[in-house]
Each structure stands twice: as C-alpha cells, then as structure tokens.
Design a protein around this motif. Structure first.
Motif, PDB file in Angstrom:
ATOM      1  N   SER A  33       0.838  -1.320   0.044  1.00  0.00           N
ATOM      2  CA  SER A  33      -0.025  -0.033  -0.003  1.00  0.00           C
ATOM      3  C   SER A  33       0.901   1.023  -0.068  1.00  0.00           C
ATOM      4  O   SER A  33       0.508   2.209  -0.529  1.00  0.00           O
ATOM      5  CB  SER A  33      -0.940   0.137   1.170  1.00  0.00           C
ATOM      6  OG  SER A  33      -1.978  -1.084   1.036  1.00  0.00           O
ATOM      7  N   GLU A  34       1.927   1.242   0.740  1.00  0.00           N
ATOM      8  CA  GLU A  34       2.823   2.558   0.853  1.00  0.00           C
ATOM      9  C   GLU A  34       3.301   3.071  -0.551  1.00  0.00           C
ATOM     10  O   GLU A  34       3.367   4.078  -0.959  1.00  0.00           O
ATOM     11  CB  GLU A  34       3.830   2.411   1.951  1.00  0.00           C
ATOM     12  CG  GLU A  34       5.063   1.338   1.316  1.00  0.00           C
ATOM     13  CD  GLU A  34       6.145   1.355   2.317  1.00  0.00           C
ATOM     14  OE1 GLU A  34       6.847   2.054   2.295  1.00  0.00           O
ATOM     15  OE2 GLU A  34       6.113   0.079   3.126  1.00  0.00           O
ATOM     16  N   TYR A  35       3.328   1.952  -1.512  1.00  0.00           N
ATOM     17  CA  TYR A  35       3.831   2.672  -3.020  1.00  0.00           C
ATOM     18  C   TYR A  35       2.653   2.884  -3.709  1.00  0.00           C
ATOM     19  O   TYR A  35       2.839   3.766  -4.597  1.00  0.00           O
ATOM     20  CB  TYR A  35       4.737   1.212  -3.542  1.00  0.00           C
ATOM     21  CG  TYR A  35       5.673   0.702  -2.686  1.00  0.00           C
ATOM     22  CD1 TYR A  35       6.688   1.373  -2.161  1.00  0.00           C
ATOM     23  CD2 TYR A  35       5.869  -0.744  -2.774  1.00  0.00           C
ATOM     24  CE1 TYR A  35       7.633   1.128  -1.241  1.00  0.00           C
ATOM     25  CE2 TYR A  35       6.853  -1.172  -1.944  1.00  0.00           C
ATOM     26  CZ  TYR A  35       7.917  -0.276  -1.334  1.00  0.00           C
ATOM     27  OH  TYR A  35       8.770  -1.015  -0.458  1.00  0.00           O
ATOM     28  N   LYS A  36       1.558   2.247  -3.525  1.00  0.00           N
ATOM     29  CA  LYS A  36       0.251   2.822  -4.062  1.00  0.00           C
ATOM     30  C   LYS A  36       0.018   4.226  -3.840  1.00  0.00           C
ATOM     31  O   LYS A  36      -0.353   5.043  -4.506  1.00  0.00           O
ATOM     32  CB  LYS A  36      -0.660   1.815  -3.866  1.00  0.00           C
ATOM     33  CG  LYS A  36      -0.677   0.548  -4.458  1.00  0.00           C
ATOM     34  CD  LYS A  36      -1.926  -0.550  -4.603  1.00  0.00           C
ATOM     35  CE  LYS A  36      -1.750  -1.228  -3.238  1.00  0.00           C
ATOM     36  NZ  LYS A  36      -2.614  -2.486  -3.280  1.00  0.00           N
ATOM     37  N   ARG A  37       0.318   4.379  -2.408  1.00  0.00           N
ATOM     38  CA  ARG A  37       0.034   5.908  -1.997  1.00  0.00           C
ATOM     39  C   ARG A  37       0.958   6.902  -2.408  1.00  0.00           C
ATOM     40  O   ARG A  37       0.291   8.022  -2.862  1.00  0.00           O
ATOM     41  CB  ARG A  37       0.217   5.815  -0.397  1.00  0.00           C
ATOM     42  CG  ARG A  37      -1.214   5.581   0.560  1.00  0.00           C
ATOM     43  CD  ARG A  37      -0.892   5.839   1.929  1.00  0.00           C
ATOM     44  NE  ARG A  37       0.171   5.148   2.694  1.00  0.00           N
ATOM     45  CZ  ARG A  37       0.115   3.885   3.087  1.00  0.00           C
ATOM     46  NH1 ARG A  37      -1.113   3.094   3.051  1.00  0.00           N
ATOM     47  NH2 ARG A  37       1.066   3.411   3.672  1.00  0.00           N
ATOM     48  N   ILE A  38       2.202   6.517  -2.821  1.00  0.00           N
ATOM     49  CA  ILE A  38       2.850   7.393  -3.531  1.00  0.00           C
ATOM     50  C   ILE A  38       2.156   7.800  -4.794  1.00  0.00           C
ATOM     51  O   ILE A  38       2.242   9.085  -5.238  1.00  0.00           O
ATOM     52  CB  ILE A  38       4.475   6.923  -3.663  1.00  0.00           C
ATOM     53  CG1 ILE A  38       5.039   6.823  -2.299  1.00  0.00           C
ATOM     54  CG2 ILE A  38       5.079   7.924  -4.662  1.00  0.00           C
ATOM     55  CD1 ILE A  38       6.228   6.070  -2.271  1.00  0.00           C
ATOM     56  N   VAL A  39       1.892   6.902  -5.599  1.00  0.00           N
ATOM     57  CA  VAL A  39       1.323   7.050  -6.887  1.00  0.00           C
ATOM     58  C   VAL A  39      -0.219   8.142  -6.788  1.00  0.00           C
ATOM     59  O   VAL A  39       0.121   9.010  -7.360  1.00  0.00           O
ATOM     60  CB  VAL A  39       0.954   5.729  -7.561  1.00  0.00           C
ATOM     61  CG1 VAL A  39      -0.029   6.005  -8.852  1.00  0.00           C
ATOM     62  CG2 VAL A  39       2.343   4.957  -7.930  1.00  0.00           C
TER      63      VAL A  39
END
Length: 183
Positions: free
Chosen positions: A29-35
């Motif tokens: 999720s943390e990488y999706k949040r960046i997007v």
C-alpha cells in the motif's frame, strides 16, 4: 523532443505505465499511496484531468487529458514518472521491513545502467503506450478494460470491489481520486 507523444494537446488519452521487468511493486500500500498522492498533485497543480484509472501490481492504466490552462500532457507524464520513480525507490531503500528490497533495487539499478538517460535507477519503462481516444465507443472500451483488469486478474469478483480503481466512482461510490466522468 519529448519521449511521450501526445499529438493532440487537448485530446483524451489511454496510457499505461509499466514497472521495469514487471516487478510486482504495488502489492504494498505504501507504494500505491505515492502514486495516488502524485496523481492528486498533478491534478491540483499541473492541470491533469483523470477520467479512469487502475493500479495493478506492476502497472497502472489511466485515461487522462489536460485542463485548458494546464501543462502539456508530455510534461505532466514526464514529471509524474520522474517524481514517483525517485519517491518509490527512496521508500524501498528506507523500508527495512521490505523483504524484496535488495532484489528490487538490483533490478532497478540494472535497468538504469542500460539506459543512458538515467544516473542510478530506472523504475518505469520508457514508453507509455498512449492511445488517443477519439470516439465515445473507444473511451467506453478502454474504461471497461481498466475496470475489468482486477476482475480478470482474479483479485475481485466485481470491478467496484477493487479499491485502487475508478470503478467505484462509476458505480456510484466514492473513489480515491477526483474524476472527470465519461458520460
């Protein structure tokens, strides 16, 4: 000359951004949040208009255009990919609990060394497969394709069940991004 070809500056485009070597980075999720944060910034500050979207494990699809007073789509896409690349790499480097950290950084470093435009890492593939959507029928086909991606990947039974997609908005629920709806 820009690497991202958007021949009609005011057109609506279907684009795909793919992680190099199809690395399944967006399982966290943390990488999706960046997007998502970067897309919101591009909407607010650069004039990006989003009609449809989905984040899959190793790529994302968008239907986008620019606001009349916004930056060019080429500039928005360039900035989005550059920013998200560096932020995601940084997040991987700092995440001591990331079990795939060394492997992913090695892949991104190897890809970066093969591309003379990079100094260290390459996260996104260079192209974006931009397709100009010139008819409502073509827009509907691409929107359906985007929304069915998680279903076809056996992640959910119904498109609106997938959190990281505009299918929720089109089903009447509140999604994670502001949209300009295709009617």
């Amino acid at each position: 000359m820009s690497a991202y070809k958007f021949n009609d500056p005011d057109g609506i485009y279907f684009v795909t951004f793919t992680v190099v070597e199809w690395v399944d980075i967006f399982t966290r999720s943390e990488y999706k949040r960046i997007v998502l944060e970067s897309l919101r910034f591009c909407q607010k500050e650069k004039g990006l208009e989003i009609y449809g979207w989905v984040i899959m494990s190793n790529h994302l699809h968008l239907i986008i255009s620019r606001a009349a007073s916004g930056q060019t789509l080429s500039d928005i896409v360039r900035d989005f990919k550059k920013f998200t690349s560096s932020k995601i790499i940084e997040a991987i480097e700092k995440n001591k609990c990331e079990s795939r950290r060394n492997w992913m950084l090695w892949i991104f470093s190897s890809a970066g060394k093969k591309n003379r435009n990079n100094t260290n890492y390459q996260f996104w593939k260079q192209d974006n497969h931009a397709e100009h959507l010139m008819s409502n029928k073509f827009m509907d086909q691409k929107l359906n394709y985007i929304h069915m991606n998680p279903v076809n990947a056996d992640m959910v039974d119904e498109p609106e069940e997938y959190r990281y997609s505009s299918a929720r908005d089109y089903s009447g629920k509140k999604g994670l991004l502001s949209l300009k709806m295709i009617e």
